[in-house]
Design a protein around this motif. Structure first.
Motif, mmCIF file in Angstrom:
data_model
loop_
_atom_site.group_PDB
_atom_site.id
_atom_site.type_symbol
_atom_site.label_atom_id
_atom_site.label_comp_id
_atom_site.label_asym_id
_atom_site.label_seq_id
_atom_site.Cartn_x
_atom_site.Cartn_y
_atom_site.Cartn_z
ATOM 1 N N GLU A 205 0.807 -1.228 0.000
ATOM 2 C CA GLU A 205 0.000 0.000 0.000
ATOM 3 C C GLU A 205 0.835 1.271 0.000
ATOM 4 N N SER A 231 -2.220 -6.910 4.615
ATOM 5 C CA SER A 231 -3.012 -6.017 3.773
ATOM 6 C C SER A 231 -3.813 -6.766 2.719
ATOM 7 N N LEU A 282 -6.093 -1.325 -2.794
ATOM 8 C CA LEU A 282 -5.371 -0.640 -1.726
ATOM 9 C C LEU A 282 -5.266 0.873 -1.937
ATOM 10 N N VAL A 286 -6.390 3.687 0.810
ATOM 11 C CA VAL A 286 -5.509 4.765 1.291
ATOM 12 C C VAL A 286 -6.199 6.120 1.135
ATOM 13 N N THR A 317 -0.639 5.476 4.618
ATOM 14 C CA THR A 317 -1.229 4.250 4.078
ATOM 15 C C THR A 317 -2.706 4.228 4.472
ATOM 16 N N HIS A 318 -3.335 3.069 4.437
ATOM 17 C CA HIS A 318 -4.741 2.982 4.872
ATOM 18 C C HIS A 318 -4.839 2.673 6.363
#
Length: 394
Positions: A205, A231, A282, A286, A317-318
Motif C-alpha cells: 500500500e 493487507s 489498496l 488509502v 497508508t490505509h
C-alpha cells in the motif's frame, strides 16, 4: 509468587480474556465497521469465501503442492514479477523470512551487524530472534517516530553489513519517508558498503505515498519481504524476493528452519486471491483513510476533546494511529459500549497506553470503511466521546 499474587494475576488474565471475547463478539455483530479482516470470520465463512474466489485465480483441477512446488511456485513467480526481482521464495512467516534473508546477507558481507530502527518488528515483536536464533547483532540507528535519515545512517558510529528499513514503520504510526528521503537513505547505506533489506510487510500500500509502482520501490533494495495477510487478507504466509542466488540460499535455510511445509495450498490460494482482489483496491483504501482521518480530527474538535491527535495527520497508508487524553481502559469500554448498543464499531483495535492518562489505538480502512462518509465518522465520534464521558464519570 504468593497465593494472593497468583490470584491477582489469574483475575487479571481472566479479565483480559473476557474483554477479548467481548470485543470479538461486538465486532462480529456490528453492522458498520471501518475494517472487517478475514481472520475475524468463522472457519466456515473463511472456507466458503476461499471456495468462491479460488477458481478465479488458479486451476483447481491441478494437483496439490508438495514441499513448495506447483501452486506455491506459481505464487512465487507472481510476486517476483510484481516486485521486479529475479526470484521470490514463499515462507510460512515473515519472522522466518527476514531472519534468513539477513543471515544470508551477513555471510556475503562478512558482517553480522544489522542496523535498524528501535521500533522495527524484530526489535519489538520477535523476542530477540535476530540475535538468539540467527546469530546476528542488531544495532539501533534511531528511536524517533520516523524512518532513519541519510545523515543518521551515514554518521552511525560503527560498521554494519545490512540496513533494514520497515516500510511503513508500523509502531510509529505506519509512517513512510518521502521518496527523496528513501533514496538518500539507501544511497547512504551503499556508501558504507552495506546491503539494504526492506521489511515490506505492508509495502503493497506504499505506492500512493511514494507515487511510484511497486517494482520501482522494491528495486531500491537488495532484498524485500512482503506479507500475504496484513493487507492482502490472506490466511498467512510471506515471500522473500531478491537476486536468484540469495533466494536459492534462502530456500536451503528455510528447509533447515522447518519452513518447507508439506502442503500449503490453502494459504497460497488465499494469497493469490489477495493479489487479485485486494492489491488493486489498496490505493482506494488509502485515499478513503485520509477522508476518515480528517473527519476524526474534526469530530474530536467539535466534541470538545481537550487534546486529540490523528497520526500521521494525513495517513501515509490505509492505517494510522489515534491518540486521546484518557485512560485506555476507559476508551476500550466506551468503544465496546458503542458497538454493543449501536452496532457501529468505530474503534475495533485494543487501546494501548501511550503514557499516563493517554490512550492510543490503530485505525484501518478497508472495503467496509468505504461505505462511511465523513458525516458518518463525525457522528460516530460524537457518540463515542459521549460514552467516554459516561465511563470516565462512572
Amino acid at each position: 509468587m504468593t497465593d494472593t499474587a497468583e490470584q491477582g494475576a489469574g483475575a487479571e488474565q481472566s479479565a483480559r480474556e473476557r474483554l477479548r471475547e467481548r470485543r470479538a463478539s461486538a465486532h462480529n455483530d456490528a453492522e458498520r465497521v471501518l475494517s472487517r479482516a478475514g481472520f475475524r470470520r468463522s472457519l466456515r465463512e473463511q472456507l466458503a469465501r476461499l471456495q468462491e474466489t479460488a477458481p478465479h485465480v488458479y486451476d483447481l483441477d491441478e494437483p496439490g503442492d508438495m514441499y513448495g512446488d506447483r501452486i506455491v511456485e506459481s505464487l512465487e513467480r507472481r510476486v517476483a514479477s510484481l516486485l521486479g526481482t529475479e526470484a521470490a521464495a514463499f515462507f510460512p512467516t515473515g519472522t522466518m523470512a527476514q531472519q534468513i534473508a539477513l543471515r544470508c546477507w551477513a555471510g556475503r558481507t562478512g558482517n553480522p551487524t544489522v542496523a535498524l530502527h528501535a521500533l522495527a518488528h524484530p526489535e519489538v515483536h520477535e523476542r530477540n530472534a535476530l540475535s538468539e536464533v540467527a546469530g546476528l547483532r542488531p544495532v539501533r540507528v534511531t528511536s524517533e517516530p520516523r524512518l532513519p535519515t541519510a545523515e543518521e545512517v551515514r554518521d552511525f558510529e560503527e560498521p554494519f553489513g545490512a540496513l533494514m528499513l520497515e516500510l511503513p514503520l508500523r509502531d510509529a504510526g505506519f509512517v513512510l519517508p518521502s521518496w527523496e528521503e528513501l533514496t538518500e537513505v539507501v544511497a547512504a547505506a551503499r556508501e558504507r558498503d552495506a546491503v539494504v533489506h526492506f521489511d515490506g510487510a505492508r509495502l503493497w500500500e506504499s505506492t500512493v505515498h511514494f507515487g511510484r509502482p511497486l517494482e520501482e520501490i522494491a528495486g531500491l533494495a537488495d532484498s524485500v519481504y512482503v506479507s500475504f495477510y496484513k493487507s492482502l487478507d490472506g490466511f498467512g504466509g510471506a515471500a522473500l524476493a531478491g537476486p536468484e542466488t540469495l533466494v536459492e540460499e534462502a530456500r536451503t535455510w528455510r528447509h533447515r528452519y522447518g519452513g518447507t511445509v508439506f502442503q500449503q495450498f490453502p494459504t497460497a490460494l488465499s494469497a493469490l486471491v489477495g493479489l487479485e482482489r485486494e492489491l488493486p483496491r489498496l490505493p482506494e483504501y488509502v485515499a478513503h483513510a485520509r477522508v476518515v482521518a480528517a473527519a476524526l480530527r474534526e469530530g474530536f474538535a467539535a466534541a470538545g476533546v481537550p487534546w486529540a491527535r490523528v497520526f500521521p495527520e494525513e495517513p501515509h497508508t490505509h492505517e494510522f494511529q489515534v491518540w486521546l487524553p484518557y485512560d485506555p481502559d476507559v476508551l476500550a469500554e466506551a468503544a465496546l459500549r458503542q458497538a454493543e448498543e449501536t452496532r457501529t464499531m468505530l474503534f475495533g483495535v485494543p487501546w494501548g497506553r501511550g503514557g499516563p492518562g493517554l490512550g492510543v489505538t490503530e485505525v484501518t480502512v478497508r472495503a467496509d470503511g468505504l461505505k462511511w462518509t465523513a458525516d458518518d465518522v463525525r457522528e460516530a465520534v460524537a457518540d463515542f466521546v459521549a460514552r467516554v464521558s459516561e465511563v470516565a464519570g462512572a
